[in-house]
Enzyme design. Structure first.
Site, PDB file in Angstrom:
ATOM      1  N   GLY A 222      12.366 -11.796  -7.097  1.00  8.28           N
ATOM      2  CA  GLY A 222      11.003 -11.263  -7.002  1.00  8.28           C
ATOM      3  C   GLY A 222      10.141 -12.214  -6.204  1.00  8.28           C
ATOM      4  O   GLY A 222      10.638 -12.919  -5.316  1.00  8.28           O
ATOM      5  N   THR A 224       7.684 -15.414  -5.179  1.00  6.67           N
ATOM      6  CA  THR A 224       7.723 -16.856  -5.423  1.00  6.67           C
ATOM      7  C   THR A 224       6.804 -17.219  -6.585  1.00  6.67           C
ATOM      8  O   THR A 224       7.158 -18.047  -7.430  1.00  6.67           O
ATOM      9  CB  THR A 224       7.283 -17.603  -4.142  1.00  6.67           C
ATOM     10  N   GLY A 227       8.436 -16.339  -9.711  1.00  2.00           N
ATOM     11  CA  GLY A 227       9.585 -17.238  -9.831  1.00  2.00           C
ATOM     12  C   GLY A 227       9.188 -18.583 -10.419  1.00  2.00           C
ATOM     13  O   GLY A 227       9.901 -19.147 -11.253  1.00  2.00           O
ATOM     14  N   GLU A 244      15.755 -16.088  -6.523  1.00  2.00           N
ATOM     15  CA  GLU A 244      15.852 -15.410  -5.225  1.00  2.00           C
ATOM     16  C   GLU A 244      14.463 -14.863  -4.934  1.00  2.00           C
ATOM     17  O   GLU A 244      14.089 -13.810  -5.449  1.00  2.00           O
ATOM     18  CB  GLU A 244      16.862 -14.256  -5.285  1.00  2.00           C
ATOM     19  N   CYS A 278      13.483  -8.524   1.253  1.00  2.93           N
ATOM     20  CA  CYS A 278      13.224  -9.973   1.167  1.00  2.93           C
ATOM     21  C   CYS A 278      13.695 -10.666   2.438  1.00  2.93           C
ATOM     22  O   CYS A 278      13.055 -11.593   2.912  1.00  2.93           O
ATOM     23  CB  CYS A 278      13.858 -10.568  -0.079  1.00  2.93           C
TER      24      CYS A 278
END
Ligand code: NDP
Length: 499
Positions: A222, A224, A227, A244, A278
């Site tokens: 998802g 940053t 994350g 990721e 992404c």
């Protein structure tokens, strides 16, 4: 009820998954509470032992059957992906086909990558047999995104399962139906135990999974920003994470590049899935000698690309409505700071759809060049040589994928790019090669899914040293003789002391 079906959710609240093209309700799902999530993790702990006991062959066989279900019901799953994300059915099919390749690869190669391997014990300990084997972690929590709701989460789920782990999966609130479909299909081929379970809900459900006792690793895909939150929360229990996150992927076009192919790759890489990829193309750096010709080709090809929900549309609506504002902001900032839209522009952003937008002369420090846009826009910049292209491409906090178009210098330029993976002379090819690891650098995250590295990401190495015979030089004992120390010093000088 078989053991594979989690107990009925205690959650009383629900949420709807909507078709982003029409706002029709595609399905209604429970918002699982922290208690629900923790109960799922506990069930997974027991299931993990059973799953591990099947061994590589037993698990490989179940994974083979699972991919068979996906392959046989390709049309049904593609249609559901289309309904929940808005992407064309053919694009949904493509991501599923790639995911099937990964299931096949992971199931087939797990033994070779994770099974017992001999290592050299070295001269001093030549009486030992040294081996390493990779054991499953136990329970892996997977938090998935909505943009590729089959391909992306399966990049973690498949490799975690092949390594012998049980998985608790929390799909994005935009694509819970696809998540449920995948988990139900798995339960058909693994009915004995809840080896792969689904928990649904909003961000809080994902947060509960991150901190649930008994989760041995979190695989997150998802943004940053989220994350970082996931990593901070996981740190409470010292739970390791794979992140990721997003990207701002560049394409480099050299003076000798096949411009037709480079333009085609740029247009597809930037607009495919409405730019919600992404590792999609967001920036292009083109050698000055071919810049104008390349830009003309990109604009001409982009004119052929139209969003919509009909069969001939090349991409669909934005899956997440909030994204429209991000795209609008990036385009406005680019234009306000001297950029020009050769196609699209400020008016390109509608209520659901965004028209293809090609931007030039955009300052490198603008949000359209620095931040992840995640929309069907692309910036193209002229560079005097490929050194400048590499420098600008690397001047990003992200480092996920990159693409190089060059006849002579492809490999050299690829090696200089600070990204987890680079495709040469074709777009995104690394994502379809199951044996290649995939992951990021910097704000794009860390850890790897796919390939041998992806299998090892969900396993822990177990080293075993077995004494085969008594050592001629007994080193690890208080009974060690002085002459042994003298001999060891001499041996070390011979082996390592050369100038
Ligand atoms: P998020 O990063 O917010 O969400 C990704 C996943 O994490 C979803 O399943 C989400 O659940 C879950 N989640 C949200 N909050 C938490 C939390 N605190 N703890 C644990 N899990 C959580 O991405 P969005 O979907 O909101 O998209 C926002 C931006 O992220 C996009 O604009 C895009 O730039 C980027 N993105 C990048 C992707 C990539 O592939 N690199 C994929 C998706 C997004 P829920 O959906 O239920 O909130």
């Amino acid at each position: 009820m078989t053991a594979a079906q989690p107990k009925p959710a205690t959650a009383s609240e629900t949420f709807d998954s909507l078709n982003p093209a029409t706002d029709e309700v595609v399905g209604t799902y429970p918002i699982h509470t922290r208690e629900d999530v923790e109960a799922a993790v506990q069930r997974a702990r027991e299931a993990a032992d059973w799953w591990n006991s099947l061994g590589f062959d037993g698990r490989g066989e179940r994974l083979r059957r699972w991919k068979g279900v996906l392959a046989r019901r390709l049309a049904q799953l593609s249609s559901l992906v289309h309904d929940e994300t808005g992407k064309p059915v053919a694009d949904a099919q493509l991501e599923i086909v790639l995911a099937i390749e990964h299931i096949a690869w992971a199931g087939k190669h797990a033994r070779k990558v994770l099974g017992s391997q001999r290592r050299s014990p070295g001269l001093l300990l030549s009486n030992q047999a040294a081996t390493v084997e990779y054991h499953p972690l136990g329970v892996v929590g997977v938090i998935g995104p909505w943009n590729y709701p089959v391909y992306t989460p399966l990049g973690s789920i498949t490799y975690a399962l092949a390594a012998g782990n049980a998985v608790v999966y929390k799909p994005s609130e935009y694509t819970p139906g696809v998540g449920k479909w995948l988990v139900d299909a798995f339960a058909e081929v693994v009915p004995e135990q809840p080896v792969l379970q689904l928990v649904t809900g909003l961000g809080e459900t994902g947060a509960a999974l991150t901190t649930s006792p008994g989760v041995d690793k979190i695989a997150f895909t998802g943004s940053t920003a989220t994350g970082k939150k996931v990593m901070a929360a996981a740190a409470e229990n010292l739970t390791p994470v794979v992140i990721e996150a997003g990207g701002k992927d560049p394409v480099l076009v050299d003076a000798d590049a096949d411009l037709e192919a480079a333009a085609d790759a740029t247009v597809w890489g930037a607009f495919w899935n409405a730019g919600q990829t992404c590792a999609g193309v967001e920036r292009v750096y083109v050698h000055e000698s071919v810049h104008d010709e390349f830009v003309a080709k990109v604009v001409a090809k982009s004119r052929e690309v139209r969003p919509g929900s009909d069969d001939s549309a090349k991409y669909g609506p934005m899956t997440m409505p909030a994204q429209l504002e991000v795209i609008r902001r990036h385009i406005k900032d680019a234009l306000a700071r001297g950029g020009r839209a050769l196609l699209g522009g400020a008016d390109a952003v509608g209520d659901r759809y965004v028209q293809p937008t090609v931007l030039v002369d955009v300052p490198e420090d603008s949000s359209a060049v620095q931040e992840e846009t995640f929309g069907p826009t692309v910036t193209i910049a002229k560079v005097r040589d490929m050194d400048e292209a590499v420098e600008k491409a690397n001047d990003s906090r992200y480092g996920l994928g990159s693409t190089v178009f060059s006849k002579r210098r492809g490999l050299e330029l690829a090696r200089r790019l600070r990204t987890g993976q680079t495709a040469i002379n074709a777009p995104l090819s690394f994502a379809g090669i199951a044996s290649l690891p995939f992951g990021g650098v910097g704000d794009s995250g860390f850890g790897r899914i796919h390939g041998p590295e992806g299998l090892r990401e969900f396993a822990r190495p177990k080293s075993i040293a077995r004494q085969r015979f008594t050592a001629p030089l007994a080193l690890t004992t208080f009974a060690r003789k002085e002459k042994t120390d003298v001999l060891v010093a001499k041996l070390t000088a011979i082996l390592h002391g050369k100038r």
